[in-house]
Design a protein around this motif. Sequence first.
Motif, PDB file in Angstrom:
ATOM      1  N   TRP A  83       0.796  -1.268  -0.050  1.00  0.00           N
ATOM      2  CA  TRP A  83      -0.158   0.022  -0.009  1.00  0.00           C
ATOM      3  C   TRP A  83       0.968   1.228   0.043  1.00  0.00           C
ATOM      4  O   TRP A  83       0.379   2.346  -0.767  1.00  0.00           O
ATOM      5  CB  TRP A  83      -1.051  -0.203   1.309  1.00  0.00           C
TER       6      TRP A  83
ATOM      7  N   LEU B 235       0.733   3.735  -5.304  1.00  0.00           N
ATOM      8  CA  LEU B 235       0.239   4.684  -6.123  1.00  0.00           C
ATOM      9  C   LEU B 235       1.609   5.086  -7.034  1.00  0.00           C
ATOM     10  O   LEU B 235       1.308   5.540  -8.342  1.00  0.00           O
ATOM     11  CB  LEU B 235      -0.176   5.916  -5.389  1.00  0.00           C
TER      12      LEU B 235
ATOM     13  N   PHE C  33       1.877   2.422  -9.686  1.00  0.00           N
ATOM     14  CA  PHE C  33       1.146   2.513 -10.760  1.00  0.00           C
ATOM     15  C   PHE C  33       1.490   3.707 -11.745  1.00  0.00           C
ATOM     16  O   PHE C  33       1.232   3.305 -12.978  1.00  0.00           O
ATOM     17  CB  PHE C  33      -0.260   3.035 -10.016  1.00  0.00           C
TER      18      PHE C  33
ATOM     19  N   ILE D 203      -4.758  -0.771  -5.216  1.00  0.00           N
ATOM     20  CA  ILE D 203      -5.414   0.369  -4.642  1.00  0.00           C
ATOM     21  C   ILE D 203      -6.712   0.428  -4.339  1.00  0.00           C
ATOM     22  O   ILE D 203      -7.353   0.910  -3.571  1.00  0.00           O
ATOM     23  CB  ILE D 203      -5.052   1.469  -5.815  1.00  0.00           C
TER      24      ILE D 203
ATOM     25  N   LEU E  26      -7.504   6.232  -0.127  1.00  0.00           N
ATOM     26  CA  LEU E  26      -6.700   6.687  -1.052  1.00  0.00           C
ATOM     27  C   LEU E  26      -6.691   8.175  -1.065  1.00  0.00           C
ATOM     28  O   LEU E  26      -5.218   8.751  -1.216  1.00  0.00           O
ATOM     29  CB  LEU E  26      -7.363   6.338  -2.431  1.00  0.00           C
TER      30      LEU E  26
ATOM     31  N   ARG F 177      -3.660   9.915   1.124  1.00  0.00           N
ATOM     32  CA  ARG F 177      -2.269   9.891   0.686  1.00  0.00           C
ATOM     33  C   ARG F 177      -1.641  11.087  -0.176  1.00  0.00           C
ATOM     34  O   ARG F 177      -2.264  11.852  -0.886  1.00  0.00           O
ATOM     35  CB  ARG F 177      -2.051   8.826  -0.052  1.00  0.00           C
TER      36      ARG F 177
ATOM     37  N   GLU G 238       0.661  10.968  -2.172  1.00  0.00           N
ATOM     38  CA  GLU G 238       1.122  10.766  -3.436  1.00  0.00           C
ATOM     39  C   GLU G 238      -0.033  10.978  -4.460  1.00  0.00           C
ATOM     40  O   GLU G 238      -0.008  11.084  -5.525  1.00  0.00           O
ATOM     41  CB  GLU G 238       1.620   9.233  -3.612  1.00  0.00           C
ATOM     42  N   TYR G 239      -1.324  10.605  -3.715  1.00  0.00           N
ATOM     43  CA  TYR G 239      -2.629  10.830  -4.494  1.00  0.00           C
ATOM     44  C   TYR G 239      -2.649  12.251  -4.808  1.00  0.00           C
ATOM     45  O   TYR G 239      -2.946  12.530  -5.916  1.00  0.00           O
ATOM     46  CB  TYR G 239      -3.641  10.539  -3.477  1.00  0.00           C
TER      47      TYR G 239
ATOM     48  N   LEU H 280      -0.581  13.177  -7.575  1.00  0.00           N
ATOM     49  CA  LEU H 280      -0.985  12.596  -8.976  1.00  0.00           C
ATOM     50  C   LEU H 280      -1.649  13.365  -9.497  1.00  0.00           C
ATOM     51  O   LEU H 280      -1.887  13.572 -10.703  1.00  0.00           O
ATOM     52  CB  LEU H 280      -1.300  11.229  -8.690  1.00  0.00           C
TER      53      LEU H 280
ATOM     54  N   VAL I 226      -5.693   9.249 -12.162  1.00  0.00           N
ATOM     55  CA  VAL I 226      -6.624   9.432 -11.010  1.00  0.00           C
ATOM     56  C   VAL I 226      -7.980   8.943 -11.541  1.00  0.00           C
ATOM     57  O   VAL I 226      -8.656   8.152 -10.868  1.00  0.00           O
ATOM     58  CB  VAL I 226      -6.527  10.662 -10.283  1.00  0.00           C
TER      59      VAL I 226
ATOM     60  N   ILE J  30      -8.425   5.562 -12.052  1.00  0.00           N
ATOM     61  CA  ILE J  30      -8.512   4.732 -10.892  1.00  0.00           C
ATOM     62  C   ILE J  30     -10.005   4.477 -10.518  1.00  0.00           C
ATOM     63  O   ILE J  30     -10.525   3.591 -10.209  1.00  0.00           O
ATOM     64  CB  ILE J  30      -7.772   5.101  -9.759  1.00  0.00           C
TER      65      ILE J  30
END
Lengths: 268, 268
Positions: A194, A198, A201, A220, A227, A230, A232-233, A236, A244, A247
């Motif tokens: 986890w 991301l 991905f 994910i 999600l 985070r 990194e989210y 992104l 995104v 996803i």
Amino acid sequence: MRGGHRHRPSDEFGSDSDVEGGGGNTSTTMKCVSCRDEYCPSDAGTCRECYEEASETEEELKREIDDLKAKVAFLRFFCTPLNQRPTSCFTDVVLVASDDDNPVPVPAHKAVLASRSPVFRAMLENEMEESLSGTIKICDVSYDALRTFVNYLYTAEACLDEQMACDLLVLAEKYQVKHLKTYCEKFMVSKLNWENALVSFAFAHQHNAKNLVDSALSLIMDNMDKLSKREEYLELVEKDPRLVVEIYEAYLSKQVNTAAHKDSLSKP
Amino acid sequence: MRGGHRHRPSDEFGSDSDVEGGGGNTSTTMKCVSCRDEYCPSDAGTCRECYEEASETEEELKREIDDLKAKVAFLRFFCTPLNQRPTSCFTDVVLVASDDDNPVPVPAHKAVLASRSPVFRAMLENEMEESLSGTIKICDVSYDALRTFVNYLYTAEACLDEQMACDLLVLAEKYQVKHLKTYCEKFMVSKLNWENALVSFAFAHQHNAKNLVDSALSLIMDNMDKLSKREEYLELVEKDPRLVVEIYEAYLSKQVNTAAHKDSLSKP
């Protein structure tokens, strides 16, 4: 074929088929020909003939593995890396990591590069600059990664950590060395969690690593509730929002499918 | 895992473990989880746990085989023989069958030859005549055998018949290509029969093919009564009597061992 598991303790010195009962006794137990433990009919696996066939199959498969290992050893080029060997080994080209300040050339053979990579083949066979000068410059790569990459072309082996797997996957994609790409992807899938899902991905998307994309996406989707928290989210969303969206689309599609499946089960 | 054998016909639609009896019935039959046929306790093979372990092992072995096959395919050089390819493939040496009147050169790479054969390596690394001229002359060989030999060095594959196996074994011994020698020996052992046993025995001796020597000798010893009538026997006595002595010595030694073994069994 000898199993590691244990049923209840049994008489070590009994014969192969200790069948008690049969006619009209109160219990029937048999001795497993593989683990030698006793078991009752409800735990029965195969008949003896199938067991013997399976054992033969296993032996055949092991012989095939030995043959293939010998073939790999034969086809492998030399044992030590080219640049650690005392002689030149008839190399006719060098690769250099062009970002390095003092690049150390990695010697190689045009024939090997051309045989392993269609990109190198086109470059070398068409007498482009690289072929004429005998030097191939590789951008955005460390000396270590380049040396490991070239060594893989000779041996089909590399010692990976997560950074090296990324570096080699990029090179494998760029020079179309499918075998190495699969090798790196497998390694990265095995290291997915986890924390890195991301980033993996996004990385996999960038370098067309489909298996890694799928595995990371699946991980994910199993953690959608966490999600958006985070870091990194957020990065992104800023950097590549289409990923995104992908996803969320995959998540929605999975939900719809699950609902449809439940629905079909509840109908008469 | 599904066996090809057949017990007596059984109910196709029965459940996995059709145990009749158990408590105090007159018969206990089980259904094999592999071939799905019924069997009685005396034909029992493994317990279910061992069956499942064996199935997993088989799957693992098959995956390993797939991985190794992919590795072999990757490490193999090019797909078509070098001299049938449109471009030069960066070859830097040719081999010629020097007995040929109009020898057709077989192109190759010094690096490949040196990697596969210590004899070629010494020849090429020490800048002997062959390395300087770029031509390696091979005596006592046909163009076909030479081409097949060189192709094997690139692919670890050859299409053999009995003559080709002999020719390649001679080359493999001369240039110390162990993998090819083993390959030819295995093929020749598989083709051994009473008609060719003596010739194979002499041939194997001449070229240090130990496995073939042993297999041929064993076949000859099983037919000692017919040995001295064969034409090849008379020829061998004439040409290389020491080999004939070796056959008799092996036969005598076997007889003595068998007698000693029988003797030890008959003693209390």
